[in-house]
Design a protein around this motif. Structure first.
Motif, mmCIF file in Angstrom:
data_model
loop_
_atom_site.group_PDB
_atom_site.id
_atom_site.type_symbol
_atom_site.label_atom_id
_atom_site.label_comp_id
_atom_site.label_asym_id
_atom_site.label_seq_id
_atom_site.Cartn_x
_atom_site.Cartn_y
_atom_site.Cartn_z
ATOM 1 N N MET A 1 -3.107 26.939 27.687
ATOM 2 C CA MET A 1 -1.916 26.214 27.228
ATOM 3 C C MET A 1 -0.717 26.595 28.103
ATOM 4 O O MET A 1 -0.572 27.752 28.471
ATOM 5 C CB MET A 1 -1.633 26.589 25.768
ATOM 6 C CG MET A 1 -0.557 25.734 25.137
ATOM 7 S SD MET A 1 -0.381 26.078 23.368
ATOM 8 C CE MET A 1 0.419 27.665 23.392
ATOM 9 N N SER A 2 0.092 25.612 28.430
ATOM 10 C CA SER A 2 1.280 25.898 29.249
ATOM 11 C C SER A 2 2.255 26.777 28.465
ATOM 12 O O SER A 2 2.424 26.621 27.256
ATOM 13 C CB SER A 2 1.967 24.583 29.611
ATOM 14 O OG SER A 2 3.287 24.851 30.032
ATOM 15 N N ASP A 3 2.892 27.706 29.174
ATOM 16 C CA ASP A 3 3.890 28.545 28.512
ATOM 17 C C ASP A 3 5.308 28.133 28.917
ATOM 18 O O ASP A 3 6.251 28.885 28.749
ATOM 19 C CB ASP A 3 3.648 30.025 28.817
ATOM 20 C CG ASP A 3 3.641 30.308 30.313
ATOM 21 O OD1 ASP A 3 3.917 29.382 31.101
ATOM 22 O OD2 ASP A 3 3.359 31.460 30.688
ATOM 23 N N TYR A 4 5.442 26.912 29.432
ATOM 24 C CA TYR A 4 6.753 26.434 29.890
ATOM 25 C C TYR A 4 7.809 26.570 28.795
ATOM 26 O O TYR A 4 8.940 26.991 29.045
ATOM 27 C CB TYR A 4 6.631 24.972 30.352
ATOM 28 C CG TYR A 4 7.947 24.347 30.717
ATOM 29 C CD1 TYR A 4 8.594 24.690 31.907
ATOM 30 C CD2 TYR A 4 8.564 23.422 29.868
ATOM 31 C CE1 TYR A 4 9.816 24.134 32.239
ATOM 32 C CE2 TYR A 4 9.781 22.860 30.198
ATOM 33 C CZ TYR A 4 10.403 23.213 31.378
ATOM 34 O OH TYR A 4 11.611 22.665 31.695
ATOM 35 N N HIS A 5 7.401 26.221 27.554
ATOM 36 C CA HIS A 5 8.365 26.244 26.442
ATOM 37 C C HIS A 5 8.948 27.644 26.218
ATOM 38 O O HIS A 5 10.041 27.792 25.701
ATOM 39 C CB HIS A 5 7.704 25.737 25.158
ATOM 40 C CG HIS A 5 6.549 26.593 24.705
ATOM 41 N ND1 HIS A 5 5.330 26.596 25.358
ATOM 42 C CD2 HIS A 5 6.437 27.484 23.695
ATOM 43 C CE1 HIS A 5 4.515 27.444 24.748
ATOM 44 N NE2 HIS A 5 5.158 28.002 23.746
ATOM 45 N N LEU A 6 8.189 28.683 26.599
ATOM 46 C CA LEU A 6 8.652 30.048 26.338
ATOM 47 C C LEU A 6 9.754 30.481 27.305
ATOM 48 O O LEU A 6 10.493 31.415 27.034
ATOM 49 C CB LEU A 6 7.485 31.032 26.446
ATOM 50 C CG LEU A 6 6.480 30.984 25.299
ATOM 51 C CD1 LEU A 6 5.275 31.846 25.628
ATOM 52 C CD2 LEU A 6 7.125 31.441 24.003
ATOM 53 N N PHE A 7 9.826 29.818 28.447
ATOM 54 C CA PHE A 7 10.749 30.290 29.482
ATOM 55 C C PHE A 7 11.880 29.318 29.778
ATOM 56 O O PHE A 7 12.769 29.623 30.547
ATOM 57 C CB PHE A 7 9.967 30.590 30.770
ATOM 58 C CG PHE A 7 8.996 31.719 30.605
ATOM 59 C CD1 PHE A 7 9.440 33.033 30.630
ATOM 60 C CD2 PHE A 7 7.658 31.474 30.376
ATOM 61 C CE1 PHE A 7 8.556 34.087 30.454
ATOM 62 C CE2 PHE A 7 6.763 32.522 30.199
ATOM 63 C CZ PHE A 7 7.215 33.829 30.237
ATOM 64 N N LYS A 8 11.866 28.130 29.140
ATOM 65 C CA LYS A 8 12.867 27.128 29.527
ATOM 66 C C LYS A 8 14.223 27.387 28.877
ATOM 67 O O LYS A 8 15.227 26.869 29.343
ATOM 68 C CB LYS A 8 12.366 25.722 29.200
ATOM 69 C CG LYS A 8 12.325 25.434 27.720
ATOM 70 C CD LYS A 8 11.974 23.990 27.437
ATOM 71 C CE LYS A 8 11.998 23.764 25.943
ATOM 72 N NZ LYS A 8 11.582 22.444 25.543
ATOM 73 N N ASN A 9 14.267 28.147 27.795
ATOM 74 C CA ASN A 9 15.543 28.298 27.091
ATOM 75 C C ASN A 9 15.904 29.761 26.868
ATOM 76 O O ASN A 9 16.369 30.151 25.806
ATOM 77 C CB ASN A 9 15.495 27.559 25.748
ATOM 78 C CG ASN A 9 14.394 28.104 24.860
ATOM 79 O OD1 ASN A 9 13.573 28.898 25.316
ATOM 80 N ND2 ASN A 9 14.384 27.706 23.608
ATOM 81 N N LEU A 10 15.699 30.578 27.887
ATOM 82 C CA LEU A 10 16.041 31.999 27.766
ATOM 83 C C LEU A 10 17.540 32.159 27.548
ATOM 84 O O LEU A 10 18.345 31.437 28.143
ATOM 85 C CB LEU A 10 15.641 32.732 29.047
ATOM 86 C CG LEU A 10 14.147 33.022 29.179
ATOM 87 C CD1 LEU A 10 13.800 33.363 30.608
ATOM 88 C CD2 LEU A 10 13.753 34.156 28.248
ATOM 89 N N ALA A 11 17.917 33.124 26.721
ATOM 90 C CA ALA A 11 19.338 33.383 26.490
ATOM 91 C C ALA A 11 20.026 33.674 27.820
ATOM 92 O O ALA A 11 19.430 34.297 28.715
ATOM 93 C CB ALA A 11 19.506 34.576 25.559
ATOM 94 N N TYR A 12 21.252 33.220 27.929
ATOM 95 C CA TYR A 12 22.130 33.413 29.104
ATOM 96 C C TYR A 12 21.780 32.492 30.262
ATOM 97 O O TYR A 12 22.402 32.572 31.320
ATOM 98 C CB TYR A 12 22.161 34.883 29.573
ATOM 99 C CG TYR A 12 22.424 35.840 28.438
ATOM 100 C CD1 TYR A 12 23.435 35.586 27.522
ATOM 101 C CD2 TYR A 12 21.650 36.982 28.251
ATOM 102 C CE1 TYR A 12 23.667 36.438 26.453
ATOM 103 C CE2 TYR A 12 21.880 37.840 27.188
ATOM 104 C CZ TYR A 12 22.883 37.561 26.294
ATOM 105 O OH TYR A 12 23.106 38.402 25.239
ATOM 106 N N SER A 13 20.769 31.626 30.074
ATOM 107 C CA SER A 13 20.533 30.557 31.051
ATOM 108 C C SER A 13 21.047 29.263 30.429
ATOM 109 O O SER A 13 21.369 29.230 29.237
ATOM 110 C CB SER A 13 19.036 30.438 31.353
ATOM 111 O OG SER A 13 18.354 29.921 30.221
#
Ligand SMILES: [Zn+2]
Length: 307
Positions: free
Chosen positions: A1-13
């Motif tokens: 499964m893609s983990d894109y969702h986990l890294f697209k909205n990191l705090a401070y980005s």
């Protein structure tokens, strides 16, 4: 499964602001922009930032209401209706007045109250102010420096030197290491972390090494483990005080802990099943804990756990 969702909205980005980086506005242009946009200011006092007394949301002041001097303001960027700045607050009387309208607090402790854009904006402001405070004197000759170019340059005031310094960040790697069996990952803890918290290995990049070489060196120093297949995943601005965290995955080739230094007080191989029993920093339970949800360290762990 893609983990894109986990890294697209990191705090401070996710800053939604025109930084006007290629052509920062001059003092005159800022004055003109101020005629048809609100000048909004994020004050910083003692490393703390201002939040609404009731909601805990970001509190942005209107420059005119607080008599800020344009020459003290550090330009951040332009949005549809506003032009954004940050400023160092060091007058006691102003601090007292500001405490009547807001709470000063640490960004990390309030990040859950903020939208993604607000958190990114406050992190950007914090990073700029920390840089200014650490560059009040010239690194070459020791003379005082002055703010130039809307706060994005500090120039040495000595006519013999005039060295210009630019905002800088310190790159740091952070890496999830998978055991050769594919079933465990490596977590450790530093003595000064919140009680019970475990996380992945991190460290500063040194001159003359690639990010991947830094991962291999840091993991070896802190744990004795040899890693390979170092793969970049995502990054997170980390102005505590002035870093960007560069997130990686790597595979361990060895499994025995033999640290060269004592940075970590405990190191463990943790299975996916064990990870699910870890608690949260705020749950008050006497269990090993994982880092905050909004940190890249946690997202690396969650991504590995899901896959
Ligand atoms: Zn100088």
């Amino acid at each position: 499964m893609s983990d894109y969702h986990l890294f697209k909205n990191l705090a401070y980005s996710g800053l939604r602001l025109d930084r006007a980086a290629a052509n920062r506005p001059s003092a005159k242009q800022i004055q003109e922009l101020g005629l048809h946009k609100n000048k909004r200011v994020l004050p910083i006092w003692n490393g703390q930032q201002l939040f609404d007394l009731v909601s805990g949301n970001m509190l942005a002041l209107f420059s005119e209401e607080w008599d800020f001097e344009d020459r003290d303001l550090v330009f951040l960027g332009i949005s549809e209706s506003d032009i954004w700045f940050t400023v160092i607050v060091d007058s006691e009387s102003l601090v007292e007045r500001l405490k009547e309208v807001g709470d000063f607090g640490s960004l990390n402790s309030k990040v859950n109250n903020l939208t993604q854009h607000e958190a990114a904006l406050m992190a950007y402001a914090r990073g700029m102010i920390i840089w200014h405070l650490n560059h009040l004197y010239c690194g070459a000759c020791g003379f005082v420096t002055n703010m130039k170019e809307a706060g994005h340059v500090r120039e040495c005031d000595s006519a013999k030197c005039n060295r210009r310094a630019f905002p800088r960040i310190d790159p740091a790697i952070i890496c999830l290491i998978e055991h050769p069996d594919g079933e465990h990952c490596l977590l450790g803890r530093q003595a000064n972390w919140p009680q019970g918290m475990y996380s992945v290995v991190a460290g500063f990049v040194e001159p003359g090494e690639t990010l991947e070489e830094c991962v291999i060196r840091e993991v070896k120093e802190e744990t004795g483990i040899i890693v390979s297949e170092v793969v970049y995943k995502a990054s997170q601005p980390w102005p505590f005080p002035s870093s960007i965290m560069l997130g990686f995955f790597a595979k361990a080739k060895t499994v025995k802990f033999q640290p060269d230094d004592d940075e970590l007080e405990d190191i463990r191989w943790v299975s996916r099943a064990e990870l699910k029993s870890f608690g949260e920093l705020t749950d008050g339970k006497d269990l090993p804990k994982l880092p905050n949800h909004w940190s890249i360290s946690r997202r690396l762990i969650d991504s590995w756990c899901e896959n």
